[in-house]
Scaffold this active site. Structure first.
Site, PDB file in Angstrom:
ATOM      1  N   VAL A  60     -38.374 -32.142  -4.497  1.00 23.58           N
ATOM      2  CA  VAL A  60     -39.402 -32.700  -5.308  1.00 23.58           C
ATOM      3  C   VAL A  60     -39.550 -31.975  -6.686  1.00 23.58           C
ATOM      4  CG1 VAL A  60     -40.589 -30.282  -4.726  1.00 23.58           C
ATOM      5  CG2 VAL A  60     -41.813 -32.236  -4.784  1.00 23.58           C
ATOM      6  N   TYR A  61     -38.487 -31.422  -7.290  1.00 29.13           N
ATOM      7  CA  TYR A  61     -38.674 -31.177  -8.619  1.00 29.13           C
ATOM      8  C   TYR A  61     -38.650 -32.317  -9.602  1.00 29.13           C
ATOM      9  CZ  TYR A  61     -38.191 -26.079  -7.208  1.00 29.13           C
ATOM     10  OH  TYR A  61     -38.099 -24.869  -6.580  1.00 29.13           O
ATOM     11  N   SER A  62     -39.552 -32.670 -10.265  1.00 25.85           N
ATOM     12  CA  SER A  62     -39.552 -33.730 -11.108  1.00 25.85           C
ATOM     13  C   SER A  62     -39.110 -35.030 -10.710  1.00 25.85           C
ATOM     14  CB  SER A  62     -38.465 -33.621 -12.486  1.00 25.85           C
ATOM     15  OG  SER A  62     -38.999 -32.393 -13.242  1.00 25.85           O
ATOM     16  N   ASP A  63     -39.688 -35.220  -9.344  1.00 30.29           N
ATOM     17  CA  ASP A  63     -39.463 -36.347  -8.544  1.00 30.29           C
ATOM     18  C   ASP A  63     -38.102 -36.829  -8.342  1.00 30.29           C
ATOM     19  OD1 ASP A  63     -40.398 -38.734  -7.269  1.00 30.29           O
ATOM     20  OD2 ASP A  63     -40.545 -39.747  -8.914  1.00 30.29           O
TER      21      ASP A  63
END
Length: 326
Positions: A60-63
């Site tokens: 999920v980090y920065s998509d």
């Protein structure tokens, strides 16, 4: 650099883990302060030079762009067998049904997406980012076991949850003979010590390696209380953590500052040394947006806090409401 076995496993990790939430496309996801790839790459080179072999990210980090940056940097700067790569699953990756959570469908899809972004055949540690209240835990645990048996992850770990939930999961894994959680990534620092009540003793008793997130309280413990940064101003999740007990937290930060001044070292080294001296802690996960952050983290390994130092640091703390689970 020092190295330690992760929990009861044979896996050797550096006592400092580089958290990679700080690296990603700032226009993607919710981390507008993250560093783009060209700015992030020197941090991987420096971490490896310091002997750090442990790198943690999440889908999920920065998509997903954090995983992409991590994968490309480590492929260029390190041999695959020399590094320990960890990622996580749970957060929302697309709109609509089945776009988040820990269902069998989500886990088996997301591990493949993460491996594709990382450019890897497997990750060393695959972690559930949070507890999924909508999915039976047995479904989640069996899916994780299948990920391990498929060779897509070497080990599995968990992150912030109640101690009773973690013990329940460990018991179910034992009952079925499924792959066992080997690590707990939870929220531990001088401003939030609630994990000392149940989770840390549980991990020590069960041989679980603790890899705390935010050991420096998103930078709150590295500078005077009134000093601000871009991340402090824009980090929405961070504001939910550090707006609850500001007066008490400020007194703790002042104690860190006092001891750091007496030692002639940066505040970050004192705050991190406190986390490192916890018996169950294997490797705190530090975020770095300046190269000096990595130097401070490595230097903290040489800081020995006396019992008097620890007592002084801990004395101002007051109980906090439970935070970081959602």
């Amino acid at each position: 650099m020092e190295y330690v076995r992760l929990g009861n496993t044979g896996l050797e990790v550096s006592r400092i883990c580089l958290g990679c939430m700080s690296y990603g496309a700032p226009e993607r996801g919710t981390h507008s302060w993250s560093l783009r790839e060209e700015d992030a790459r020197p941090f991987f080179r420096k971490a490896l030079e310091l002997g750090i072999n442990f790198f943690d990210t999440a889908n999920v980090y920065s998509d997903g762009t954090s995983e992409e940056i991590v994968g490309r940097a480590l492929k260029e700067f390190a041999h695959r067998d020399e590094v320990v790569v960890a990622t996580k699953v749970h957060g929302r990756m697309h709109a609509g049904p089945n776009g988040a959570g820990l269902s069998r469908k989500a886990i088996l899809s997301e591990i493949d997406h993460s491996l594709m972004r990382l450019g890897l055949d497997y990750v060393d540690l695959y972690q559930i980012h949070r507890w999924d209240y909508e999915t039976p835990i047995e479904e989640t645990l069996e899916a994780l076991h299948d990920v391990v048996k498929a060779g897509k992850a070497r080990y599995i770990g968990a992150s912030s949850m109640h101690a009773w939930q973690f013990m329940q999961a460990l018991a179910i894994q034992q009952r079925h003979g499924w792959s066992r959680f080997v690590s707990m990534q939870n929220y531990v620092n001088l401003l939030y010590r609630e994990e000392e009540r149940e989770m840390l003793p549980l991990c020590e008793a069960e041989g679980i390696g603790v890899i705390p997130w935010s050991p420096l309280a998103r930078g709150q413990l590295t500078r005077p209380w009134t000093e601000t940064t871009t991340r402090k101003d824009e980090d929405a999740f961070g504001k939910t953590l550090y707006k609850v007990m500001e007066d008490a937290d400020r007194r703790v930060v002042d104690r860190v500052s006092d001891i750091a001044a007496k030692r002639g070292v940066p505040m970050a080294q004192i705050a991190l040394a406190w986390v490192l001296q916890k018996p169950s802690v294997a490797a705190p996960i530090i975020g770095a947006t300046k190269i000096a952050h990595l130097d401070d983290a490595a230097a903290a390994l040489a800081i020995h806090l006396t019992p008097e130092d620890v007592a002084q640091l801990e004395e101002p703390y007051v109980p906090h409401p439970v935070l970081g689970f959602r």
